[in-house]
Scaffold this motif. Structure first.
Motif, PDB file in Angstrom:
ATOM      1  N   THR A   1      15.410  -3.659   5.179  1.00 32.51           N
ATOM      2  CA  THR A   1      14.919  -4.990   5.469  1.00 32.51           C
ATOM      3  C   THR A   1      13.401  -5.015   5.587  1.00 32.51           C
ATOM      4  O   THR A   1      12.760  -6.012   5.256  1.00 32.51           O
ATOM      5  CB  THR A   1      15.584  -5.525   6.757  1.00 32.51           C
ATOM      6  OG1 THR A   1      17.003  -5.413   6.592  1.00 32.51           O
ATOM      7  CG2 THR A   1      15.237  -6.963   7.015  1.00 32.51           C
ATOM      8  N   TYR A   2      12.832  -3.924   6.063  1.00 37.81           N
ATOM      9  CA  TYR A   2      11.369  -3.799   6.061  1.00 37.81           C
ATOM     10  C   TYR A   2      10.990  -2.357   5.768  1.00 37.81           C
ATOM     11  O   TYR A   2      11.811  -1.454   5.869  1.00 37.81           O
ATOM     12  CB  TYR A   2      10.762  -4.285   7.384  1.00 37.81           C
ATOM     13  CG  TYR A   2      11.091  -3.458   8.606  1.00 37.81           C
ATOM     14  CD1 TYR A   2      10.249  -2.434   9.030  1.00 37.81           C
ATOM     15  CD2 TYR A   2      12.234  -3.708   9.353  1.00 37.81           C
ATOM     16  CE1 TYR A   2      10.533  -1.679  10.163  1.00 37.81           C
ATOM     17  CE2 TYR A   2      12.533  -2.959  10.489  1.00 37.81           C
ATOM     18  CZ  TYR A   2      11.685  -1.947  10.883  1.00 37.81           C
ATOM     19  OH  TYR A   2      11.986  -1.192  11.997  1.00 37.81           O
ATOM     20  N   ASN A   3       9.736  -2.180   5.322  1.00 37.19           N
ATOM     21  CA  ASN A   3       9.196  -0.854   5.012  1.00 37.19           C
ATOM     22  C   ASN A   3       9.899  -0.176   3.843  1.00 37.19           C
ATOM     23  O   ASN A   3       9.981   1.038   3.762  1.00 37.19           O
ATOM     24  CB  ASN A   3       9.242   0.060   6.245  1.00 37.19           C
ATOM     25  CG  ASN A   3       8.322   1.269   6.109  1.00 37.19           C
ATOM     26  OD1 ASN A   3       7.173   1.125   5.719  1.00 37.19           O
ATOM     27  ND2 ASN A   3       8.822   2.446   6.417  1.00 37.19           N
TER      28      ASN A   3
ATOM     29  N   GLY B   1       6.851   9.433   9.484  1.00 36.76           N
ATOM     30  CA  GLY B   1       6.139   9.571   8.227  1.00 36.76           C
ATOM     31  C   GLY B   1       5.370   8.295   7.933  1.00 36.76           C
ATOM     32  O   GLY B   1       5.543   7.277   8.604  1.00 36.76           O
ATOM     33  N   PRO B   2       4.503   8.332   6.904  1.00 38.34           N
ATOM     34  CA  PRO B   2       3.642   7.187   6.620  1.00 38.34           C
ATOM     35  C   PRO B   2       4.449   5.924   6.293  1.00 38.34           C
ATOM     36  O   PRO B   2       5.316   5.935   5.425  1.00 38.34           O
ATOM     37  CB  PRO B   2       2.845   7.646   5.396  1.00 38.34           C
ATOM     38  CG  PRO B   2       2.924   9.133   5.412  1.00 38.34           C
ATOM     39  CD  PRO B   2       4.257   9.464   6.000  1.00 38.34           C
ATOM     40  N   SER B   3       4.155   4.858   7.003  1.00 38.39           N
ATOM     41  CA  SER B   3       4.786   3.564   6.723  1.00 38.39           C
ATOM     42  C   SER B   3       3.922   2.778   5.755  1.00 38.39           C
ATOM     43  O   SER B   3       2.761   3.119   5.497  1.00 38.39           O
ATOM     44  CB  SER B   3       4.958   2.771   8.030  1.00 38.39           C
ATOM     45  OG  SER B   3       5.826   3.443   8.912  1.00 38.39           O
ATOM     46  N   MET B   4       4.499   1.714   5.198  1.00 38.19           N
ATOM     47  CA  MET B   4       3.759   0.830   4.306  1.00 38.19           C
ATOM     48  C   MET B   4       3.183  -0.321   5.119  1.00 38.19           C
ATOM     49  O   MET B   4       3.878  -0.910   5.943  1.00 38.19           O
ATOM     50  CB  MET B   4       4.676   0.303   3.203  1.00 38.19           C
ATOM     51  CG  MET B   4       5.119   1.369   2.227  1.00 38.19           C
ATOM     52  SD  MET B   4       6.184   0.720   0.923  1.00 38.19           S
ATOM     53  CE  MET B   4       7.761   0.762   1.767  1.00 38.19           C
ATOM     54  N   TYR B   5       1.912  -0.625   4.865  1.00 35.31           N
ATOM     55  CA  TYR B   5       1.251  -1.695   5.596  1.00 35.31           C
ATOM     56  C   TYR B   5       0.756  -2.770   4.633  1.00 35.31           C
ATOM     57  O   TYR B   5       0.430  -2.468   3.495  1.00 35.31           O
ATOM     58  CB  TYR B   5       0.084  -1.126   6.407  1.00 35.31           C
ATOM     59  CG  TYR B   5       0.554  -0.172   7.491  1.00 35.31           C
ATOM     60  CD1 TYR B   5       1.053  -0.653   8.696  1.00 35.31           C
ATOM     61  CD2 TYR B   5       0.531   1.204   7.282  1.00 35.31           C
ATOM     62  CE1 TYR B   5       1.511   0.222   9.689  1.00 35.31           C
ATOM     63  CE2 TYR B   5       0.983   2.075   8.270  1.00 35.31           C
ATOM     64  CZ  TYR B   5       1.471   1.575   9.468  1.00 35.31           C
ATOM     65  OH  TYR B   5       1.930   2.434  10.438  1.00 35.31           O
ATOM     66  N   PRO B   6       0.733  -4.016   5.092  1.00 38.61           N
ATOM     67  CA  PRO B   6       1.117  -4.458   6.433  1.00 38.61           C
ATOM     68  C   PRO B   6       2.612  -4.254   6.672  1.00 38.61           C
ATOM     69  O   PRO B   6       3.415  -4.326   5.753  1.00 38.61           O
ATOM     70  CB  PRO B   6       0.746  -5.940   6.451  1.00 38.61           C
ATOM     71  CG  PRO B   6       0.778  -6.342   5.013  1.00 38.61           C
ATOM     72  CD  PRO B   6       0.326  -5.151   4.237  1.00 38.61           C
ATOM     73  N   CYS B   7       2.957  -4.005   7.940  1.00 38.66           N
ATOM     74  CA  CYS B   7       4.345  -3.760   8.333  1.00 38.66           C
ATOM     75  C   CYS B   7       4.806  -4.875   9.252  1.00 38.66           C
ATOM     76  O   CYS B   7       4.200  -5.112  10.305  1.00 38.66           O
ATOM     77  CB  CYS B   7       4.444  -2.410   9.045  1.00 38.66           C
ATOM     78  SG  CYS B   7       6.093  -2.036   9.703  1.00 38.66           S
ATOM     79  N   VAL B   8       5.868  -5.560   8.841  1.00 36.69           N
ATOM     80  CA  VAL B   8       6.505  -6.588   9.668  1.00 36.69           C
ATOM     81  C   VAL B   8       7.889  -6.063  10.015  1.00 36.69           C
ATOM     82  O   VAL B   8       8.784  -6.064   9.173  1.00 36.69           O
ATOM     83  CB  VAL B   8       6.597  -7.937   8.930  1.00 36.69           C
ATOM     84  CG1 VAL B   8       7.375  -8.949   9.763  1.00 36.69           C
ATOM     85  CG2 VAL B   8       5.201  -8.465   8.619  1.00 36.69           C
ATOM     86  N   PRO B   9       8.084  -5.578  11.250  1.00 38.56           N
ATOM     87  CA  PRO B   9       9.376  -4.990  11.616  1.00 38.56           C
ATOM     88  C   PRO B   9      10.465  -6.049  11.811  1.00 38.56           C
ATOM     89  O   PRO B   9      10.233  -7.248  11.674  1.00 38.56           O
ATOM     90  CB  PRO B   9       9.069  -4.264  12.928  1.00 38.56           C
ATOM     91  CG  PRO B   9       7.579  -4.190  13.024  1.00 38.56           C
ATOM     92  CD  PRO B   9       7.090  -5.407  12.311  1.00 38.56           C
TER      93      PRO B   9
ATOM     94  N   GLY C   1       5.295  -2.894  -5.853  1.00 41.67           N
ATOM     95  CA  GLY C   1       4.054  -2.530  -5.197  1.00 41.67           C
ATOM     96  C   GLY C   1       3.893  -3.121  -3.815  1.00 41.67           C
ATOM     97  O   GLY C   1       2.932  -2.796  -3.103  1.00 41.67           O
ATOM     98  N   ASN C   2       4.837  -3.977  -3.419  1.00 42.00           N
ATOM     99  CA  ASN C   2       4.772  -4.608  -2.113  1.00 42.00           C
ATOM    100  C   ASN C   2       5.917  -4.127  -1.232  1.00 42.00           C
ATOM    101  O   ASN C   2       7.010  -3.859  -1.724  1.00 42.00           O
ATOM    102  CB  ASN C   2       4.850  -6.129  -2.252  1.00 42.00           C
ATOM    103  CG  ASN C   2       3.624  -6.705  -2.933  1.00 42.00           C
ATOM    104  OD1 ASN C   2       2.582  -6.878  -2.328  1.00 42.00           O
ATOM    105  ND2 ASN C   2       3.752  -6.997  -4.224  1.00 42.00           N
ATOM    106  N   PRO C   3       5.687  -4.072   0.081  1.00 42.93           N
ATOM    107  CA  PRO C   3       6.781  -3.697   0.978  1.00 42.93           C
ATOM    108  C   PRO C   3       7.675  -4.896   1.306  1.00 42.93           C
ATOM    109  O   PRO C   3       7.251  -6.051   1.199  1.00 42.93           O
ATOM    110  CB  PRO C   3       6.045  -3.238   2.242  1.00 42.93           C
ATOM    111  CG  PRO C   3       4.786  -4.039   2.248  1.00 42.93           C
ATOM    112  CD  PRO C   3       4.415  -4.233   0.803  1.00 42.93           C
ATOM    113  N   THR C   4       8.897  -4.609   1.690  1.00 44.25           N
ATOM    114  CA  THR C   4       9.743  -5.655   2.260  1.00 44.25           C
ATOM    115  C   THR C   4       9.256  -5.940   3.674  1.00 44.25           C
ATOM    116  O   THR C   4       8.704  -5.071   4.347  1.00 44.25           O
ATOM    117  CB  THR C   4      11.217  -5.224   2.297  1.00 44.25           C
ATOM    118  OG1 THR C   4      11.315  -3.950   2.967  1.00 44.25           O
ATOM    119  CG2 THR C   4      11.797  -5.112   0.897  1.00 44.25           C
TER     120      THR C   4
END
Length: 362
Positions: free
Chosen positions: A127-129, A65-73, A137-140
């Motif tokens: 931890t991310y996304n 499914g749609p991830s949040m960007y920017p994405c830092v895995p 409004g921001n991703p982890t």
């Protein structure tokens, strides 16, 4: 909540070097992200090593499914405490610590109160996304970065005797296999099957053996027989051979299925004893057909399980420290992460990639 709002309104920030992607079809490249400075209960961690999980690739490419960007895995993090907030009591500067898949949860629901934060009802913070509760409004952002700031209640202590790089994958692969083995009481007198000898399966073999079980590894490749034995399997079965499979009908107390590709789970359910359980930790993209007779005949259970809570993850680390269990790894520099993803898709790693985060400084 007023304290949290105050933090949100007066948050001090740090620019942090990281590796991530800005779109599903884009490669991972160096980015500058923003981390909060430690609040009173936060621990700031210099990241030394970060494991590469298959879900990192999946989320970076929006395949679930749609991830949040920017994405830092990155959710297999090992590092050293760099600084702590004024109210932190569990850690001090210089401590060796880890961060797994979770960095927060509601802390109030029935499952959080039971130490099952992975099943938090309102939804935990990955931890991310995930949505960053401190920065709406921001991703982890995850562990492919030089540092991370995490509430002390979601930070784990690394036993001093463990190889730090090889410990990193325990924060996901280790707890994902330890938790079901522990939950279904694997131990002496139990005959346990491990299906698949990859990043998850190789940890399942090691942990089940250390728990005292008789371990039977199942593989589609005869070339993995010696490897399975090296990892600790007592017996190895070629799952493509009907005669070898038939020899185990009704013999196993528990099966841990670590395969993420399409496969016949009914063939393995037939190997369970009465009241036996087969638990999925692999995540195949397509649904797996299950015959009702595979579970009716023998009162068998087909189950699933997801990572573990914070207390159980610490228990797993302590167990692995006691038994000298770490992952089999291949170390890479962060600049090679895109090549590592392609090799991961081809199964060309034994058994987990781990990033030396010192390479991010170059």
């Amino acid at each position: 909540m007023s304290f949290l709002n105050a933090i949100k309104n007066n948050m001090e920030m740090n620019n942090t070097k990281a590796y991530g992607t800005v779109a599903a079809e884009a490669p991972l490249n160096q980015l500058t992200i923003v981390r909060r400075k430690p609040t009173p209960h936060d621990v700031e961690i210099e990241i030394l090593f970060c494991g590469v999980c298959h879900s990192d690739l999946i989320i970076a490419r929006s395949e679930w499914g749609p991830s949040m960007y920017p994405c830092v895995p990155g959710h297999e993090i090992v590092g050293k405490v760099k600084s702590v907030g004024g109210h932190v009591s569990k850690f001090k500067v210089g401590d060796l610590v880890g961060v797994g898949c979770l960095v927060d949860s509601c802390r109030e629901c029935e499952y959080c109160n039971e130490g099952l934060e992975q099943y938090c009802v309102p939804g935990n913070t990955f931890t991310y996304n995930s949505q960053d509760k401190y920065l709406p409004g921001n991703p982890t952002f995850g562990g492919y970065s030089e540092s991370i700031v995490v509430d002390e209640n979601y930070v784990l202590r690394i036993p001093e005797n463990m190889n730090l790089a090889a410990t990193a994958p325990l924060l996901c692969a280790g707890i994902s296999t330890y938790s079901p083995l522990r939950h279904w009481n694997v131990g002496p007198g139990k005959k346990v099957g491990i299906v698949g000898i990859g990043g998850l399966g190789h940890m399942g073999i090691k942990i089940a053996k250390a728990m005292g079980a008789q371990v039977v590894a199942f593989t589609t490749s005869e070339s993995k027989f010696a490897e399975a034995k090296r990892l600790g399997a007592d017996e190895v079965v070629l799952s493509k051979d009907p005669e070898q499979m038939a020899a185990y009908y009704g013999k196993l107390h528990f099966i841990l299925d670590a395969v993420s590709a399409e496969h016949d789970v009914n063939a393995y359910l037939a190997l369970l004893r009465v009241d036996g359980t087969m638990a999925m930790v692999g995540a195949p993209a397509q649904p797996l057909p299950i015959s009702s007779f595979s579970v009716i005949m023998g009162r068998k259970s087909f189950a699933g399980t997801s990572i573990g809570g914070i207390a159980e993850t610490q228990e797993m680390l302590d167990f692995c420290g006691k038994h000298n269990i770490t992952a089999d790894i291949e170390m890479i520099d962060i600049q090679n992460i895109n090549d590592a993803y392609e090799r991961l898709l081809k199964g060309e790693v034994k058994y987990r990639f781990v990033i030396d985060m010192e390479s991010l400084k170059s």
